[in-house]
Write a protein that holds these residues in place. Structure first.
Motif, short mmCIF file in Angstrom:
data_model
loop_
_atom_site.label_atom_id
_atom_site.label_comp_id
_atom_site.label_asym_id
_atom_site.label_seq_id
_atom_site.Cartn_x
_atom_site.Cartn_y
_atom_site.Cartn_z
N THR A 68 -7.83 -1.14 6.42
CA THR A 68 -6.76 -2.25 6.33
C THR A 68 -7.21 -3.71 6.13
O THR A 68 -7.81 -3.99 7.24
CB THR A 68 -5.51 -1.92 7.03
N LEU A 92 -13.74 -7.13 0.45
CA LEU A 92 -14.19 -5.69 -0.34
C LEU A 92 -15.39 -5.19 -0.53
O LEU A 92 -15.71 -4.03 -0.42
CB LEU A 92 -13.28 -6.01 -1.69
N CYS A 100 -10.45 4.29 0.87
CA CYS A 100 -9.19 3.66 0.48
C CYS A 100 -9.09 2.40 1.22
O CYS A 100 -9.29 2.47 2.57
CB CYS A 100 -8.17 4.58 1.05
N LEU A 102 -6.24 -0.57 2.37
CA LEU A 102 -4.76 -0.95 2.14
C LEU A 102 -4.59 -2.40 2.51
O LEU A 102 -5.43 -3.01 3.25
CB LEU A 102 -3.99 -0.04 3.20
N SER A 105 0.72 -7.26 1.25
CA SER A 105 0.78 -8.80 0.96
C SER A 105 2.19 -9.59 1.49
O SER A 105 3.09 -8.99 1.95
CB SER A 105 1.03 -8.76 -0.58
N GLU A 110 1.78 -11.12 -4.29
CA GLU A 110 1.35 -9.81 -4.62
C GLU A 110 0.34 -9.90 -5.94
O GLU A 110 -0.86 -9.36 -6.10
CB GLU A 110 2.47 -9.14 -5.20
N TYR A 113 -3.12 -10.21 -5.05
CA TYR A 113 -4.08 -9.11 -4.52
C TYR A 113 -4.27 -8.34 -5.90
O TYR A 113 -5.29 -7.56 -5.67
CB TYR A 113 -3.14 -8.39 -3.38
N ARG A 114 -3.40 -8.34 -6.92
CA ARG A 114 -3.61 -7.35 -7.83
C ARG A 114 -4.92 -7.72 -8.68
O ARG A 114 -5.63 -6.97 -9.18
CB ARG A 114 -2.35 -7.59 -8.92
N HIS A 116 -7.40 -8.72 -7.59
CA HIS A 116 -8.62 -8.17 -6.74
C HIS A 116 -8.66 -6.67 -6.65
O HIS A 116 -9.14 -6.10 -5.72
CB HIS A 116 -8.71 -8.83 -5.29
N MET A 118 -6.15 -4.48 -6.09
CA MET A 118 -5.14 -3.82 -5.35
C MET A 118 -3.98 -3.31 -6.22
O MET A 118 -3.66 -4.04 -7.10
CB MET A 118 -4.72 -4.64 -4.11
N LYS A 119 -3.19 -2.10 -6.09
CA LYS A 119 -2.00 -1.61 -6.69
C LYS A 119 -1.22 -1.24 -5.84
O LYS A 119 -1.21 -0.91 -4.28
CB LYS A 119 -2.69 -0.56 -7.51
#
Length: 139
Positions: A68, A92, A100, A102, A105, A110, A113-114, A116, A118-119
């Motif tokens: 995380t 990362l 995984c 986590l 945000s 948001e 982070y997308r 990079h 992240m979903k």
């Protein structure tokens, strides 16, 4: 602008780290709190510009299955210069073998982070003790 990434917590630089948090309004991050959370973090990413910490990031991980990311924060005076992206890339990369990764945000970030990879998580759950945070982040 040459930003260097440091991957270790240096307690003698707590005031610089506190300045980063306080610049964005995270005033509960005292030197004691910052020391505690970074000493307990497995992965550390500190952005250094002209000898000063201008951004921070950290992660907890079991090193195999889960991690995380927390506190990707850049000093208000240095935002929009790609520093947060350098921190995310570094975190990362350090977590590249973990199945995984986590993160939660802050509201409004948001899309960053997308960028990079992240979903949105279908089954993610959380509990907040602070009622205002629960109202902001929980559905």
């Amino acid at each position: 602008m040459e930003v260097r990434i440091l991957n270790r917590f240096e307690p003698e630089r707590l005031n610089e780290m506190k300045d980063v948090y306080h610049s964005v309004g995270w005033l509960k991050h005292t030197n004691e709190v910052i020391s505690k959370i970074f000493l307990r973090s497995d992965i550390v990413s500190l952005a250094i510009l002209e000898g000063r910490i201008v951004g921070v990031g950290r992660a907890l991980t079991d090193g195999v299955f889960n991690a995380t990311i927390y506190d990707v924060v850049v000093h208000l005076d240095y935002q929009r210069k790609g520093i947060a992206s350098l921190i995310m890339k570094d975190l990362l990369e350090q977590l590249s073998d973990v199945s995984c990764v986590l993160l939660i945000s802050t509201t409004g970030n948001e899309a960053f982070y997308r960028k990079h990879g992240m979903k949105t998580l279908k089954t993610g759950m959380a509990r907040y003790l602070n009622p205002s945070l629960a109202e902001e982040y929980l559905t």
